[in-house]
Design a protein around this motif. Structure first.
Motif, PDB file in Angstrom:
ATOM      1  N   UNK A   1     -13.852   3.190  -3.090  1.00  0.00           N
ATOM      2  CA  UNK A   1     -12.731   2.312  -3.490  1.00  0.00           C
ATOM      3  C   UNK A   1     -11.915   2.948  -4.070  1.00  0.00           C
ATOM      4  N   UNK A   2     -12.076   3.988  -4.852  1.00  0.00           N
ATOM      5  CA  UNK A   2     -11.199   4.664  -5.502  1.00  0.00           C
ATOM      6  C   UNK A   2     -10.093   5.363  -4.581  1.00  0.00           C
ATOM      7  N   UNK A   3     -10.910   6.112  -3.547  1.00  0.00           N
ATOM      8  CA  UNK A   3      -9.899   6.978  -2.372  1.00  0.00           C
ATOM      9  C   UNK A   3      -9.234   5.919  -1.828  1.00  0.00           C
ATOM     10  N   UNK A   4      -9.350   4.587  -1.613  1.00  0.00           N
ATOM     11  CA  UNK A   4      -8.707   3.890  -0.851  1.00  0.00           C
ATOM     12  C   UNK A   4      -7.631   3.201  -1.691  1.00  0.00           C
ATOM     13  N   UNK A   5      -7.695   3.024  -2.972  1.00  0.00           N
ATOM     14  CA  UNK A   5      -6.793   2.425  -4.102  1.00  0.00           C
ATOM     15  C   UNK A   5      -5.718   3.479  -4.316  1.00  0.00           C
ATOM     16  N   UNK A   6      -6.236   4.830  -4.369  1.00  0.00           N
ATOM     17  CA  UNK A   6      -5.253   5.897  -4.464  1.00  0.00           C
ATOM     18  C   UNK A   6      -4.469   6.486  -3.223  1.00  0.00           C
ATOM     19  N   UNK A   7      -5.491   7.049  -2.503  1.00  0.00           N
ATOM     20  CA  UNK A   7      -4.813   7.707  -1.293  1.00  0.00           C
ATOM     21  C   UNK A   7      -4.431   6.766  -0.239  1.00  0.00           C
ATOM     22  N   UNK A   8      -5.145   5.566   0.035  1.00  0.00           N
ATOM     23  CA  UNK A   8      -4.792   4.613   0.949  1.00  0.00           C
ATOM     24  C   UNK A   8      -3.464   4.061   0.648  1.00  0.00           C
ATOM     25  N   UNK A   9      -3.499   3.147  -0.665  1.00  0.00           N
ATOM     26  CA  UNK A   9      -2.273   2.720  -0.891  1.00  0.00           C
ATOM     27  C   UNK A   9      -1.140   3.453  -1.200  1.00  0.00           C
ATOM     28  N   UNK A  10      -1.513   4.678  -1.906  1.00  0.00           N
ATOM     29  CA  UNK A  10      -0.175   5.690  -2.319  1.00  0.00           C
ATOM     30  C   UNK A  10       0.271   6.339  -1.091  1.00  0.00           C
ATOM     31  N   UNK A  11      -0.945   6.572  -0.300  1.00  0.00           N
ATOM     32  CA  UNK A  11      -0.126   7.149   1.102  1.00  0.00           C
ATOM     33  C   UNK A  11       0.711   6.369   2.094  1.00  0.00           C
ATOM     34  N   UNK A  12       0.090   5.183   1.972  1.00  0.00           N
ATOM     35  CA  UNK A  12       0.910   4.202   2.735  1.00  0.00           C
ATOM     36  C   UNK A  12       2.208   3.889   2.283  1.00  0.00           C
ATOM     37  N   UNK A  13       2.222   4.141   0.975  1.00  0.00           N
ATOM     38  CA  UNK A  13       3.581   3.830   0.185  1.00  0.00           C
ATOM     39  C   UNK A  13       4.664   5.027   0.499  1.00  0.00           C
ATOM     40  N   UNK A  14       4.138   6.266   0.539  1.00  0.00           N
ATOM     41  CA  UNK A  14       4.931   7.655   0.697  1.00  0.00           C
ATOM     42  C   UNK A  14       5.161   7.577   2.238  1.00  0.00           C
ATOM     43  N   UNK A  15       4.521   7.052   3.015  1.00  0.00           N
ATOM     44  CA  UNK A  15       4.752   7.204   4.264  1.00  0.00           C
ATOM     45  C   UNK A  15       5.763   6.285   4.742  1.00  0.00           C
ATOM     46  N   UNK A  16       5.827   5.035   3.989  1.00  0.00           N
ATOM     47  CA  UNK A  16       6.877   4.032   4.429  1.00  0.00           C
ATOM     48  C   UNK A  16       8.237   4.402   3.813  1.00  0.00           C
ATOM     49  N   UNK A  17       8.039   4.963   2.390  1.00  0.00           N
ATOM     50  CA  UNK A  17       9.232   5.396   1.720  1.00  0.00           C
ATOM     51  C   UNK A  17      10.086   6.685   2.109  1.00  0.00           C
ATOM     52  N   UNK A  18       9.232   7.647   1.916  1.00  0.00           N
ATOM     53  CA  UNK A  18       9.825   8.984   1.917  1.00  0.00           C
ATOM     54  C   UNK A  18      10.622   9.325   3.079  1.00  0.00           C
ATOM     55  N   UNK A  19      10.299   9.446   4.249  1.00  0.00           N
ATOM     56  CA  UNK A  19      10.844   9.663   5.488  1.00  0.00           C
ATOM     57  C   UNK A  19      12.262   8.462   5.654  1.00  0.00           C
ATOM     58  N   UNK A  20      12.173   7.423   5.094  1.00  0.00           N
ATOM     59  CA  UNK A  20      13.312   6.505   5.183  1.00  0.00           C
ATOM     60  C   UNK A  20      14.291   7.122   3.897  1.00  0.00           C
TER      61      UNK A  20
END
Length: 390
Positions: A49-68
């Motif tokens: 649960x911790x992994x998905x809250x941090x790396x899942x949500x955080x990673x998805x946010x970075x993937x959507x935001x940073x290359x844009x």
């Protein structure tokens, strides 16, 4: 459709990473907590649960935001096409690897499998900076620091995932990864929020307030001490409390009078305020001053700060544009309010109600994000072009 002063040339869902990535992130976030409770994903492991809250949500946010968002530093069009397809696929792969029963995937495959999305984000961002032809003096130190963060986050994500398969104690490691992303939020949000507030003030003819980065750097150092000293509860707790105090003093100098002028800027400010709240709760709990469990403390930072800032910033892309400003979509605003309520409910241990608010909030955000798929793609994407005063 060709490029104009107000639009980027590419069209369709793969025209920029934020379009598809924020959508799949919202779908996953909306269903993952009910699935975790109902089906016992990954053996219902708290570490999962911790992994998905941090790396899942955080990673998805970075993937959507940073290359844009890197268009602001490079002057180039957003990353589009096949690189975005690979980006989304790697994020989905990481989620799939984390869902299968613990021990199914060997560590040598699990670690790079869940970390690859962060390394791909770093590669795409670094490549864009290189292709722009701009030197370090023009780009500055902020974009390269985000590239380094993605490289470190990929390693940390894989390390944490493997630790779960070996049944290692993960309490200290959990604190470390939550605080690692808190450092990211402090830096990224600490630049965004006062900038958005100053823009709103300037648009209304109010004076802008200079915001200096040195206080954020002090917070970075203190959170870094808290991470390194995590095995020593008192030292790490005092560092976290000191970081919260410095951050509150820093935020007190922001242009708060502009809050009423821009709903999206207010959303980012409200979410960012969860960082000092979370750090205070974390430090006080470790010192035994308050009776708050570790999962509850972590959720103030993962639901309140991390998810709140993700929704607040992502809601800028589909926002309606007019009069030189962005106007938040009602569904996105309602989704943000629901997630903020989820954080508050989790803080008082109303877990079931918090879970329902969480899922509802992300579902509403998804509805608000749907206009982001329509063409043309605005330029800039995450902010409105500043116009002369009327």
């Amino acid at each position: 459709m060709g490029s104009t002063a107000n639009t980027w040339p590419a069209t369709g869902p793969w025209a920029a990473s934020y379009r598809v990535m924020f959508a799949v992130l919202a779908v996953w976030a909306a269903i993952v907590v009910p699935a975790w409770y109902l089906f016992g994903l990954a053996g219902a492991s708290p570490g999962w649960h911790v992994h998905e809250m941090v790396f899942g949500i955080g990673g998805g946010a970075l993937a959507g935001y940073l290359p844009t968002a890197c268009t602001s530093w490079t002057g180039r069009a957003p990353v589009s096409g096949r690189p975005v397809v690979v980006l989304v696929a790697l994020w989905i792969l990481a989620r799939a690897l984390m869902v299968v029963p613990v021990g199914t995937v060997p560590p040598w495959l699990l670690a790079p499998g869940v970390g690859a999305v962060f390394w791909w984000i770093a590669f795409l961002t670094a490549r864009e900076m290189h292709l722009s032809g701009r030197g370090r003096a023009e780009v500055g130190g902020y974009p390269p620091s985000l590239v380094v963060f993605c490289l470190v986050a990929g390693v940390a994500s894989g390390w944490f995932a493997v630790a779960l398969t070996t049944q290692q104690p993960f309490a200290t490691l959990s604190d470390g990864v939550v605080l690692l992303f808190t450092m990211l939020l402090t830096g990224v949000g600490g630049r965004m929020v006062p900038a958005f507030l100053n823009t709103a003030a300037d648009r209304a003819g109010l004076p802008q307030t200079p915001v200096h980065a040195r206080w954020r750097r002090v917070v970075f150092v203190l959170i870094g001490v808290a991470i390194v000293a995590a095995p020593w509860r008192e030292v790490s707790a005092l560092a976290g409390l000191a970081a919260a105090a410095v951050l509150v003093a820093h935020m007190a100098r922001w242009p708060w009078r502009a809050v009423r002028l821009d709903a999206l800027a207010t959303m980012t400010l409200f979410a960012y305020a969860w960082i000092p709240v979370g750090l205070v709760c974390w430090g006080a709990a470790r010192l035994g001053w308050v009776d708050i469990s570790t999962p509850t403390v972590s959720h103030t930072l993962t639901i309140g700060a991390l998810s709140g800032l993700v929704i607040a910033v992502a809601s800028r892309a589909p926002a309606r544009r007019g009069r030189g400003r962005l106007h938040v979509r009602p569904a996105a605003l309602a989704g943000f309010v629901a997630v903020m309520l989820s954080a508050a409910l989790r803080l008082v241990d109303l877990t079931v109600a918090s879970s329902w608010c969480w899922s509802l909030g992300w579902a509403l955000f998804l509805v608000g994000h749907l206009p982001a798929f329509s063409d043309p793609m605005p330029r800039p994407i995450f902010s409105a072009r500043r116009l002369p005063h009327a």
